[in-house]
Design a protein around this motif. Structure first.
Motif, PDB file in Angstrom:
ATOM      1  N   ASP A 257       0.788  -1.311   0.086  1.00  0.00           N
ATOM      2  CA  ASP A 257       0.222  -0.009   0.224  1.00  0.00           C
ATOM      3  C   ASP A 257       0.950   1.103   0.042  1.00  0.00           C
ATOM      4  OD1 ASP A 257      -2.398  -1.429   0.087  1.00  0.00           O
ATOM      5  OD2 ASP A 257      -2.649  -0.999   2.282  1.00  0.00           O
ATOM      6  N   ARG A 258       1.785   1.364   0.805  1.00  0.00           N
ATOM      7  CA  ARG A 258       2.843   2.461   0.843  1.00  0.00           C
ATOM      8  C   ARG A 258       3.466   2.631  -0.487  1.00  0.00           C
ATOM      9  NH1 ARG A 258       5.045   1.210   6.888  1.00  0.00           N
ATOM     10  NH2 ARG A 258       3.391   2.228   8.088  1.00  0.00           N
ATOM     11  N   PHE A 259       3.994   1.502  -1.030  1.00  0.00           N
ATOM     12  CA  PHE A 259       4.498   1.548  -2.415  1.00  0.00           C
ATOM     13  C   PHE A 259       3.827   2.141  -3.425  1.00  0.00           C
ATOM     14  CE2 PHE A 259       6.058   0.044  -6.480  1.00  0.00           C
ATOM     15  CZ  PHE A 259       7.328   0.027  -6.502  1.00  0.00           C
ATOM     16  N   ALA A 260       2.519   1.871  -3.356  1.00  0.00           N
ATOM     17  CA  ALA A 260       1.571   2.291  -4.355  1.00  0.00           C
ATOM     18  C   ALA A 260       1.303   3.819  -4.061  1.00  0.00           C
ATOM     19  CB  ALA A 260       0.184   1.617  -4.548  1.00  0.00           C
ATOM     20  N   ALA A 261       1.301   4.280  -2.778  1.00  0.00           N
ATOM     21  CA  ALA A 261       0.932   5.696  -2.431  1.00  0.00           C
ATOM     22  C   ALA A 261       2.011   6.656  -2.855  1.00  0.00           C
ATOM     23  CB  ALA A 261       0.564   5.808  -0.914  1.00  0.00           C
TER      24      ALA A 261
ATOM     25  N   LEU B 212      -4.857   7.473  -1.153  1.00  0.00           N
ATOM     26  CA  LEU B 212      -4.693   8.925  -0.727  1.00  0.00           C
ATOM     27  C   LEU B 212      -4.684   8.846   0.988  1.00  0.00           C
ATOM     28  CD1 LEU B 212      -5.281  12.033  -1.440  1.00  0.00           C
ATOM     29  CD2 LEU B 212      -7.399  11.453  -0.065  1.00  0.00           C
ATOM     30  N   LYS B 213      -5.395   8.091   1.607  1.00  0.00           N
ATOM     31  CA  LYS B 213      -5.057   8.004   2.961  1.00  0.00           C
ATOM     32  C   LYS B 213      -3.766   7.457   3.468  1.00  0.00           C
ATOM     33  CE  LYS B 213     -10.035   8.489   4.368  1.00  0.00           C
ATOM     34  NZ  LYS B 213     -11.145   7.924   5.228  1.00  0.00           N
ATOM     35  N   THR B 214      -3.419   6.291   2.749  1.00  0.00           N
ATOM     36  CA  THR B 214      -2.044   6.023   3.136  1.00  0.00           C
ATOM     37  C   THR B 214      -0.981   6.991   2.580  1.00  0.00           C
ATOM     38  OG1 THR B 214      -2.820   3.696   2.255  1.00  0.00           O
ATOM     39  CG2 THR B 214      -0.398   4.099   2.323  1.00  0.00           C
ATOM     40  N   TRP B 215      -1.156   7.636   1.763  1.00  0.00           N
ATOM     41  CA  TRP B 215      -0.166   8.633   1.329  1.00  0.00           C
ATOM     42  C   TRP B 215      -0.319   9.877   2.452  1.00  0.00           C
ATOM     43  CZ3 TRP B 215       0.302  13.968   0.836  1.00  0.00           C
ATOM     44  CH2 TRP B 215       1.236  14.455   0.324  1.00  0.00           C
ATOM     45  N   GLN B 216      -1.314  10.187   2.878  1.00  0.00           N
ATOM     46  CA  GLN B 216      -1.507  11.093   3.952  1.00  0.00           C
ATOM     47  C   GLN B 216      -0.729  10.735   5.103  1.00  0.00           C
ATOM     48  OE1 GLN B 216      -5.687  11.581   3.880  1.00  0.00           O
ATOM     49  NE2 GLN B 216      -5.653  13.722   2.921  1.00  0.00           N
ATOM     50  N   THR B 217      -0.894   9.668   5.558  1.00  0.00           N
ATOM     51  CA  THR B 217      -0.308   8.951   6.826  1.00  0.00           C
ATOM     52  C   THR B 217       1.290   8.971   6.741  1.00  0.00           C
ATOM     53  OG1 THR B 217      -2.120   7.549   7.207  1.00  0.00           O
ATOM     54  CG2 THR B 217      -0.253   6.906   8.329  1.00  0.00           C
ATOM     55  N   LEU B 218       1.721   8.530   5.546  1.00  0.00           N
ATOM     56  CA  LEU B 218       3.127   8.552   5.168  1.00  0.00           C
ATOM     57  C   LEU B 218       3.452   9.871   5.397  1.00  0.00           C
ATOM     58  CD1 LEU B 218       3.620   6.183   2.285  1.00  0.00           C
ATOM     59  CD2 LEU B 218       4.220   5.584   4.446  1.00  0.00           C
ATOM     60  N   HIS B 219       3.034  11.023   4.610  1.00  0.00           N
ATOM     61  CA  HIS B 219       3.429  12.423   4.520  1.00  0.00           C
ATOM     62  C   HIS B 219       3.408  12.877   6.152  1.00  0.00           C
ATOM     63  CE1 HIS B 219       4.297  16.122   2.831  1.00  0.00           C
ATOM     64  NE2 HIS B 219       3.162  16.707   3.258  1.00  0.00           N
ATOM     65  N   GLN B 220       2.367  12.501   6.761  1.00  0.00           N
ATOM     66  CA  GLN B 220       2.542  13.350   8.187  1.00  0.00           C
ATOM     67  C   GLN B 220       3.351  12.690   9.048  1.00  0.00           C
ATOM     68  OE1 GLN B 220      -1.517  12.049   9.560  1.00  0.00           O
ATOM     69  NE2 GLN B 220      -2.682  13.659   8.228  1.00  0.00           N
ATOM     70  N   LYS B 221       3.821  11.380   8.895  1.00  0.00           N
ATOM     71  CA  LYS B 221       5.069  10.737   9.462  1.00  0.00           C
ATOM     72  C   LYS B 221       6.240  11.430   9.113  1.00  0.00           C
ATOM     73  CE  LYS B 221       3.071   6.113  10.643  1.00  0.00           C
ATOM     74  NZ  LYS B 221       3.226   4.749  10.322  1.00  0.00           N
ATOM     75  N   GLU B 222       6.440  11.678   7.658  1.00  0.00           N
ATOM     76  CA  GLU B 222       7.661  12.327   7.271  1.00  0.00           C
ATOM     77  C   GLU B 222       7.743  13.833   7.818  1.00  0.00           C
ATOM     78  OE1 GLU B 222       7.303  11.873   2.897  1.00  0.00           O
ATOM     79  OE2 GLU B 222       7.611   9.971   2.939  1.00  0.00           O
ATOM     80  N   LEU B 223       6.384  14.332   8.184  1.00  0.00           N
ATOM     81  CA  LEU B 223       6.692  15.849   8.488  1.00  0.00           C
ATOM     82  C   LEU B 223       7.105  15.784   9.823  1.00  0.00           C
ATOM     83  CD1 LEU B 223       3.582  17.468   6.898  1.00  0.00           C
ATOM     84  CD2 LEU B 223       5.910  17.768   6.122  1.00  0.00           C
ATOM     85  N   ALA B 224       6.619  14.718  10.853  1.00  0.00           N
ATOM     86  CA  ALA B 224       6.929  14.773  12.137  1.00  0.00           C
ATOM     87  C   ALA B 224       8.390  14.399  12.424  1.00  0.00           C
ATOM     88  CB  ALA B 224       5.993  13.711  12.908  1.00  0.00           C
TER      89      ALA B 224
END
Length: 117
Positions: A66-70, A104-116
């Motif tokens: 899922d993360r790869f696809a996002a 989209l939600k998978t990408w948002q979760t990844l992006h939030q973790k990267e920002l943190a």
């Protein structure tokens, strides 16, 4: 991308949306899905192929695919532009970006973790 990496893309009727078949070096996709579902399913299965996952995936492998696809399908620049234009509504953003709400939600979760980080 699949063919560039040496994977065949095949089509099937009925059953699962998509499947990585390592013994055939192929990803199969179900006929009749929407373009968005087809692209997202293909990207997910490319994740399994990229990581050398065996058939019969389980939780951690599914999350990794899922993360790869996002990462493959959602551009941070395009996401930011869409969010500026349409607000934070997941279904609208997903439609604008040509992905499923799950991607989209998978990408948002990844992006939030990267920002943190």
């Amino acid at each position: 991308m699949a063919e560039a990496r040496g994977y065949r893309v095949l089509w099937h009727r009925g059953g699962v949306k998509a499947a990585w078949q390592p013994h055939r070096g192929a990803i199969t996709l179900r006929l009749g899905m929407t373009d968005t579902a087809t692209v997202c399913s293909l990207a997910h299965e490319l994740g399994h192929a990229h990581h050398g996952d065996p058939p019969g995936h389980y939780g951690p492998m599914e999350l990794r695919a899922d993360r790869f696809a996002a990462r493959l399908l959602v551009s941070p620049v395009e996401y930011a532009l869409a969010e500026t234009q349409y607000g934070p509504h997941p279904a609208r953003l997903a439609a604008e970006l040509g992905v499923t709400v799950k991607v989209l939600k998978t990408w948002q979760t990844l992006h939030q973790k990267e920002l943190a980080s």
